[in-house]
Design a protein around this motif. Structure first.
Motif, short mmCIF file in Angstrom:
data_model
loop_
_atom_site.label_atom_id
_atom_site.label_comp_id
_atom_site.label_asym_id
_atom_site.label_seq_id
_atom_site.Cartn_x
_atom_site.Cartn_y
_atom_site.Cartn_z
N GLU A 96 0.83 -1.21 0.00
CA GLU A 96 0.00 0.00 0.00
C GLU A 96 0.87 1.26 0.00
N LEU A 97 1.95 1.24 0.76
CA LEU A 97 2.88 2.37 0.75
C LEU A 97 3.48 2.54 -0.65
N LEU A 98 3.81 1.44 -1.30
CA LEU A 98 4.34 1.51 -2.66
C LEU A 98 3.30 2.10 -3.61
N ARG A 99 2.06 1.67 -3.50
CA ARG A 99 1.00 2.24 -4.35
C ARG A 99 0.88 3.74 -4.13
N ASP A 100 0.96 4.17 -2.87
CA ASP A 100 0.91 5.61 -2.57
C ASP A 100 2.07 6.34 -3.22
N ARG A 101 3.27 5.75 -3.14
CA ARG A 101 4.47 6.39 -3.70
C ARG A 101 4.41 6.44 -5.23
N LEU A 102 3.73 5.48 -5.84
CA LEU A 102 3.62 5.44 -7.29
C LEU A 102 2.46 6.30 -7.82
N ALA A 103 1.58 6.75 -6.93
CA ALA A 103 0.40 7.53 -7.35
C ALA A 103 0.84 8.71 -8.20
N GLY A 104 0.15 8.88 -9.32
CA GLY A 104 0.48 9.96 -10.24
C GLY A 104 1.61 9.62 -11.20
N LYS A 105 2.24 8.47 -10.98
CA LYS A 105 3.34 8.04 -11.84
C LYS A 105 2.99 6.75 -12.58
N ILE A 106 2.66 5.72 -11.79
CA ILE A 106 2.30 4.42 -12.34
C ILE A 106 1.11 3.90 -11.54
N GLU A 107 0.06 3.56 -12.24
CA GLU A 107 -1.13 3.01 -11.60
C GLU A 107 -1.03 1.48 -11.58
N VAL A 108 -1.14 0.91 -10.38
CA VAL A 108 -1.10 -0.55 -10.23
C VAL A 108 -2.23 -0.98 -9.31
N ASP A 109 -2.69 -2.20 -9.49
CA ASP A 109 -3.70 -2.75 -8.58
C ASP A 109 -3.00 -3.33 -7.35
N ARG A 110 -3.78 -3.78 -6.38
CA ARG A 110 -3.23 -4.27 -5.11
C ARG A 110 -2.31 -5.47 -5.30
N ASP A 111 -2.73 -6.45 -6.11
CA ASP A 111 -1.90 -7.65 -6.30
C ASP A 111 -0.59 -7.32 -7.01
N THR A 112 -0.64 -6.43 -7.99
CA THR A 112 0.57 -6.01 -8.68
C THR A 112 1.52 -5.31 -7.71
N ALA A 113 0.96 -4.45 -6.86
CA ALA A 113 1.79 -3.75 -5.86
C ALA A 113 2.43 -4.75 -4.90
N ARG A 114 1.70 -5.80 -4.51
CA ARG A 114 2.26 -6.81 -3.61
C ARG A 114 3.46 -7.51 -4.27
N ARG A 115 3.31 -7.88 -5.51
CA ARG A 115 4.40 -8.58 -6.20
C ARG A 115 5.59 -7.65 -6.44
N LEU A 116 5.30 -6.39 -6.76
CA LEU A 116 6.40 -5.43 -6.93
C LEU A 116 7.13 -5.20 -5.61
N PHE A 117 6.38 -5.16 -4.49
CA PHE A 117 7.02 -4.99 -3.19
C PHE A 117 7.96 -6.17 -2.90
N THR A 118 7.54 -7.37 -3.26
CA THR A 118 8.40 -8.54 -3.09
C THR A 118 9.69 -8.36 -3.89
N LEU A 119 9.57 -7.91 -5.13
CA LEU A 119 10.76 -7.72 -5.97
C LEU A 119 11.67 -6.62 -5.43
N ILE A 120 11.08 -5.57 -4.89
CA ILE A 120 11.89 -4.51 -4.28
C ILE A 120 12.66 -5.08 -3.09
N GLY A 121 12.00 -5.92 -2.32
CA GLY A 121 12.67 -6.58 -1.21
C GLY A 121 13.85 -7.41 -1.66
N VAL A 122 13.69 -8.13 -2.77
CA VAL A 122 14.77 -8.95 -3.31
C VAL A 122 15.94 -8.06 -3.73
N LEU A 123 15.64 -6.91 -4.31
CA LEU A 123 16.71 -5.99 -4.71
C LEU A 123 17.47 -5.45 -3.50
N GLN A 124 16.76 -5.30 -2.38
CA GLN A 124 17.39 -4.73 -1.18
C GLN A 124 18.08 -5.76 -0.31
N ARG A 125 17.63 -6.99 -0.40
CA ARG A 125 18.15 -8.05 0.47
C ARG A 125 18.85 -9.10 -0.35
#
Length: 158
Positions: free
Chosen positions: A127-156
């Motif tokens: 949800e935080l990612l969706r908020d940060r993407l607002a006005g830039k990239i529109e994603v649904d909840r499931d897409t945001a969840r999967r993107l958050f997982t990928l961001i985690g992989v990039l960080q860890r």
């Protein structure tokens, strides 16, 4: 007559300059990428209709969404600070560690309780990612969840 263009991702490329992660993290990445390609809603503002390819990377404490067309031509790049996501990512990593440890030695009810907490933090991050993407990239909840997982992989990576 051509089928209508789709506002979705058809390809994901992660920054691989950081090297490989631990096997369980690489497995999460592979599952998230496969799930994301299978089903997603992704609409970059200011870009022509999709489908799209996404190159996701980090640079100097920032998250880079390099959106490309079906033929891999650049369309738009959005760069977000990782600072707002750091706390939730840290919490997510901690509970994931607890979850992986629990799988080895905890009871099923303990594992389930930890997994519920893990999903809750994951939802908060998406949800935080969706908020940060607002006005830039529109994603649904499931897409945001999967993107958050990928961001985690990039960080860890360990």
């Amino acid at each position: 007559m051509n089928p209508p263009a789709l506002p979705r991702l058809i390809g994901i490329e992660l920054d691989d300059t950081l090297g490989r992660a631990a096997p369980h993290i690489e497995n999460e990445r592979a599952v998230a990428v496969a799930d994301l390609i299978e089903e997603n809603e992704f609409r970059p503002n200011g870009a022509p209709d999709g489908p799209y390819r996404l190159k996701l990377s980090t640079s100097a404490g920032r998250l880079v969404f390099d959106v490309r067309d079906e033929g891999d031509a650049p369309l738009v790049v959005h760069i977000l600070s990782l600072s707002p996501l750091r706390r939730v990512l840290r919490d997510y990593f901690l509970i994931c560690d607890s979850y992986y440890e629990a799988i080895r030695s905890a009871t099923p009810s303990q594992i389930e309780a930890i997994d519920m907490g893990r999903r809750g933090i994951h939802n908060d991050g998406s949800e935080l990612l969706r908020d940060r993407l607002a006005g830039k990239i529109e994603v649904d909840r499931d897409t945001a969840r999967r993107l958050f997982t990928l961001i985690g992989v990039l960080q860890r990576r360990v």
